[in-house]
Motif scaffolding. Structure first.
Motif, PDB file in Angstrom:
ATOM      1  N   PRO A  17       0.810  -1.223   0.000  1.00 18.35           N
ATOM      2  CA  PRO A  17       0.000   0.000   0.000  1.00 18.35           C
ATOM      3  C   PRO A  17       0.845   1.276   0.000  1.00 18.35           C
ATOM      4  O   PRO A  17       0.442   2.285  -0.572  1.00 18.35           O
ATOM      5  CB  PRO A  17      -0.818  -0.106   1.287  1.00 18.35           C
ATOM      6  N   SER A  18       2.029   1.239   0.600  1.00 17.32           N
ATOM      7  CA  SER A  18       2.881   2.430   0.643  1.00 17.32           C
ATOM      8  C   SER A  18       3.368   2.839  -0.743  1.00 17.32           C
ATOM      9  O   SER A  18       3.824   3.959  -0.937  1.00 17.32           O
ATOM     10  CB  SER A  18       4.084   2.189   1.559  1.00 17.32           C
ATOM     11  N   HIS A  19       3.255   1.939  -1.726  1.00 17.65           N
ATOM     12  CA  HIS A  19       3.673   2.241  -3.091  1.00 17.65           C
ATOM     13  C   HIS A  19       2.683   3.187  -3.788  1.00 17.65           C
ATOM     14  O   HIS A  19       3.055   3.934  -4.678  1.00 17.65           O
ATOM     15  CB  HIS A  19       3.805   0.941  -3.892  1.00 17.65           C
ATOM     16  N   TYR A  20       1.425   3.141  -3.377  1.00 21.13           N
ATOM     17  CA  TYR A  20       0.384   3.924  -4.029  1.00 21.13           C
ATOM     18  C   TYR A  20       0.246   5.296  -3.373  1.00 21.13           C
ATOM     19  O   TYR A  20       0.370   5.416  -2.161  1.00 21.13           O
ATOM     20  CB  TYR A  20      -0.951   3.174  -3.970  1.00 21.13           C
ATOM     21  N   PRO A  21      -0.028   6.323  -4.167  1.00 16.81           N
ATOM     22  CA  PRO A  21      -0.196   7.661  -3.579  1.00 16.81           C
ATOM     23  C   PRO A  21      -1.464   7.720  -2.730  1.00 16.81           C
ATOM     24  O   PRO A  21      -2.428   7.000  -2.989  1.00 16.81           O
ATOM     25  CB  PRO A  21      -0.317   8.575  -4.802  1.00 16.81           C
ATOM     26  N   ASP A  22      -1.454   8.557  -1.706  1.00 16.25           N
ATOM     27  CA  ASP A  22      -2.651   8.761  -0.900  1.00 16.25           C
ATOM     28  C   ASP A  22      -3.511   9.791  -1.622  1.00 16.25           C
ATOM     29  O   ASP A  22      -3.296  10.995  -1.534  1.00 16.25           O
ATOM     30  CB  ASP A  22      -2.282   9.236   0.503  1.00 16.25           C
ATOM     31  N   ILE A  23      -4.472   9.302  -2.358  1.00 13.43           N
ATOM     32  CA  ILE A  23      -5.326  10.138  -3.201  1.00 13.43           C
ATOM     33  C   ILE A  23      -6.068  11.186  -2.370  1.00 13.43           C
ATOM     34  O   ILE A  23      -6.209  12.328  -2.788  1.00 13.43           O
ATOM     35  CB  ILE A  23      -6.328   9.258  -3.989  1.00 13.43           C
ATOM     36  N   GLY A  24      -6.521  10.808  -1.193  1.00  9.19           N
ATOM     37  CA  GLY A  24      -7.230  11.743  -0.332  1.00  9.19           C
ATOM     38  C   GLY A  24      -6.370  12.933   0.060  1.00  9.19           C
ATOM     39  O   GLY A  24      -6.819  14.087   0.027  1.00  9.19           O
ATOM     40  N   HIS A  25      -5.124  12.679   0.416  1.00 10.28           N
ATOM     41  CA  HIS A  25      -4.214  13.768   0.789  1.00 10.28           C
ATOM     42  C   HIS A  25      -3.896  14.661  -0.406  1.00 10.28           C
ATOM     43  O   HIS A  25      -3.796  15.886  -0.268  1.00 10.28           O
ATOM     44  CB  HIS A  25      -2.929  13.218   1.400  1.00 10.28           C
ATOM     45  N   LEU A  26      -3.769  14.058  -1.583  1.00  5.42           N
ATOM     46  CA  LEU A  26      -3.510  14.865  -2.775  1.00  5.42           C
ATOM     47  C   LEU A  26      -4.713  15.733  -3.127  1.00  5.42           C
ATOM     48  O   LEU A  26      -4.563  16.876  -3.560  1.00  5.42           O
ATOM     49  CB  LEU A  26      -3.123  13.962  -3.949  1.00  5.42           C
ATOM     50  N   GLY A  27      -5.912  15.216  -2.920  1.00  7.84           N
ATOM     51  CA  GLY A  27      -7.117  16.019  -3.116  1.00  7.84           C
ATOM     52  C   GLY A  27      -7.171  17.180  -2.126  1.00  7.84           C
ATOM     53  O   GLY A  27      -7.524  18.309  -2.481  1.00  7.84           O
ATOM     54  N   GLU A  28      -6.801  16.916  -0.873  1.00 10.56           N
ATOM     55  CA  GLU A  28      -6.741  17.977   0.138  1.00 10.56           C
ATOM     56  C   GLU A  28      -5.716  19.039  -0.247  1.00 10.56           C
ATOM     57  O   GLU A  28      -5.954  20.237  -0.034  1.00 10.56           O
ATOM     58  CB  GLU A  28      -6.374  17.397   1.503  1.00 10.56           C
ATOM     59  N   ASP A  29      -4.586  18.605  -0.797  1.00 11.31           N
ATOM     60  CA  ASP A  29      -3.558  19.565  -1.234  1.00 11.31           C
ATOM     61  C   ASP A  29      -4.142  20.565  -2.231  1.00 11.31           C
ATOM     62  O   ASP A  29      -3.885  21.766  -2.143  1.00 11.31           O
ATOM     63  CB  ASP A  29      -2.365  18.850  -1.888  1.00 11.31           C
ATOM     64  N   LEU A  30      -4.931  20.073  -3.177  1.00  9.27           N
ATOM     65  CA  LEU A  30      -5.541  20.944  -4.172  1.00  9.27           C
ATOM     66  C   LEU A  30      -6.488  21.938  -3.502  1.00  9.27           C
ATOM     67  O   LEU A  30      -6.477  23.133  -3.814  1.00  9.27           O
ATOM     68  CB  LEU A  30      -6.293  20.126  -5.230  1.00  9.27           C
ATOM     69  N   VAL A  31      -7.310  21.471  -2.568  1.00  5.77           N
ATOM     70  CA  VAL A  31      -8.257  22.357  -1.880  1.00  5.77           C
ATOM     71  C   VAL A  31      -7.511  23.406  -1.064  1.00  5.77           C
ATOM     72  O   VAL A  31      -7.878  24.588  -1.071  1.00  5.77           O
ATOM     73  CB  VAL A  31      -9.242  21.544  -1.009  1.00  5.77           C
ATOM     74  N   VAL A  32      -6.432  23.008  -0.396  1.00 11.92           N
ATOM     75  CA  VAL A  32      -5.624  23.966   0.375  1.00 11.92           C
ATOM     76  C   VAL A  32      -5.071  25.049  -0.549  1.00 11.92           C
ATOM     77  O   VAL A  32      -5.157  26.247  -0.243  1.00 11.92           O
ATOM     78  CB  VAL A  32      -4.473  23.248   1.124  1.00 11.92           C
ATOM     79  N   GLN A  33      -4.522  24.652  -1.682  1.00 14.05           N
ATOM     80  CA  GLN A  33      -3.977  25.633  -2.634  1.00 14.05           C
ATOM     81  C   GLN A  33      -5.062  26.589  -3.117  1.00 14.05           C
ATOM     82  O   GLN A  33      -4.845  27.797  -3.218  1.00 14.05           O
ATOM     83  CB  GLN A  33      -3.322  24.917  -3.815  1.00 14.05           C
ATOM     84  N   TRP A  34      -6.248  26.059  -3.400  1.00 10.65           N
ATOM     85  CA  TRP A  34      -7.349  26.901  -3.878  1.00 10.65           C
ATOM     86  C   TRP A  34      -7.809  27.864  -2.788  1.00 10.65           C
ATOM     87  O   TRP A  34      -8.006  29.053  -3.045  1.00 10.65           O
ATOM     88  CB  TRP A  34      -8.499  26.027  -4.367  1.00 10.65           C
ATOM     89  N   LEU A  35      -7.969  27.357  -1.569  1.00 11.46           N
ATOM     90  CA  LEU A  35      -8.376  28.232  -0.464  1.00 11.46           C
ATOM     91  C   LEU A  35      -7.365  29.362  -0.264  1.00 11.46           C
ATOM     92  O   LEU A  35      -7.734  30.536  -0.130  1.00 11.46           O
ATOM     93  CB  LEU A  35      -8.538  27.434   0.831  1.00 11.46           C
ATOM     94  N   GLN A  36      -6.086  29.028  -0.257  1.00 10.62           N
ATOM     95  CA  GLN A  36      -5.049  30.050  -0.084  1.00 10.62           C
ATOM     96  C   GLN A  36      -5.091  31.073  -1.214  1.00 10.62           C
ATOM     97  O   GLN A  36      -4.921  32.264  -0.972  1.00 10.62           O
ATOM     98  CB  GLN A  36      -3.664  29.401   0.006  1.00 10.62           C
ATOM     99  N   SER A  37      -5.364  30.625  -2.419  1.00  6.98           N
ATOM    100  CA  SER A  37      -5.413  31.553  -3.562  1.00  6.98           C
ATOM    101  C   SER A  37      -6.606  32.497  -3.470  1.00  6.98           C
ATOM    102  O   SER A  37      -6.620  33.534  -4.131  1.00  6.98           O
ATOM    103  CB  SER A  37      -5.446  30.792  -4.889  1.00  6.98           C
ATOM    104  N   THR A  38      -7.613  32.137  -2.653  1.00 10.27           N
ATOM    105  CA  THR A  38      -8.781  32.990  -2.499  1.00 10.27           C
ATOM    106  C   THR A  38      -8.757  33.763  -1.177  1.00 10.27           C
ATOM    107  O   THR A  38      -9.780  34.316  -0.775  1.00 10.27           O
ATOM    108  CB  THR A  38     -10.088  32.168  -2.620  1.00 10.27           C
ATOM    109  N   GLY A  39      -7.605  33.791  -0.509  1.00  8.96           N
ATOM    110  CA  GLY A  39      -7.433  34.628   0.673  1.00  8.96           C
ATOM    111  C   GLY A  39      -7.573  33.936   2.016  1.00  8.96           C
ATOM    112  O   GLY A  39      -7.492  34.587   3.056  1.00  8.96           O
TER     113      GLY A  39
END
Length: 181
Positions: free
Chosen positions: A6-28
């Protein structure tokens, strides 16, 4: 073909959260915590937004606010968002994650938010809301050909061989009137 750990596969949930964090930061928004946990559960993202009261004061539009101390403005105009992120592939069985936000899940998030506010009493007077971010992911295929119809995304990113789309951000998706009995 050998099964990979399982450690070979990316944690899709965390990568999705990364995108949301970047978007939130870009909106202030300012990210206060990621994966804040308590005995009740976990909140994916806790973010703070400070209102634009300062701009109105500079323009002389609101004299009553200008007379209050700066800390009062910050508290009144600040917002906390407790964000649940659901990252799913297209056509998932649970309506893109919406069906996974059950009343029980909402109660866990609400209780965990209460723990956060108890630990950060300086934020206890802030307005709070519970948001849900729907992120779709798709494995990037080297053989991808043809045209695919897609809805406009709020933000996109690619990581670990997947394409992520912040498809929907639901403001105040549920409230704190959940029965905690």
């Amino acid at each position: 073909m050998a099964n990979l750990p399982p450690s070979h596969y990316p944690d899709i949930g965390h990568l999705g959260e990364d995108l949301v964090v970047q978007w939130l930061q870009s909106t202030g928004w300012i990210i206060l915590h990621r994966r804040f946990s308590s005995r009740w559960g976990e909140i994916d993202i806790i973010a703070q937004y400070d209102g634009k009261a300062g701009e109105a004061e500079e323009e002389g539009e609101n004299f009553s606010r200008a007379k209050r101390p700066a800390t009062a403005n910050r508290t009144q105009d600040s917002m906390l968002a407790f964000v649940e992120v659901k990252t799913r592939s297209w056509g998932s069985w649970d309506a893109g994650g919406r069906s996974a936000i059950t009343l029980q899940k909402q109660a866990k998030i609400w209780r965990t938010a209460g723990i956060f506010l108890a630990q950060c009493p300086e934020k206890a007077d802030y307005s709070c809301r519970f948001d849900v971010a729907i992120v779709y992911c798709q494995k990037i295929s080297k053989n991808l050909t043809g045209v695919t119809a897609t809805h406009e995304a709020l933000a996109t990113s690619s990581a670990a061989g997947y394409k992520f789309k912040l498809q929907e951000y639901i403001l105040a998706a549920f409230d704190s009137s959940i029965d905690n009995g």
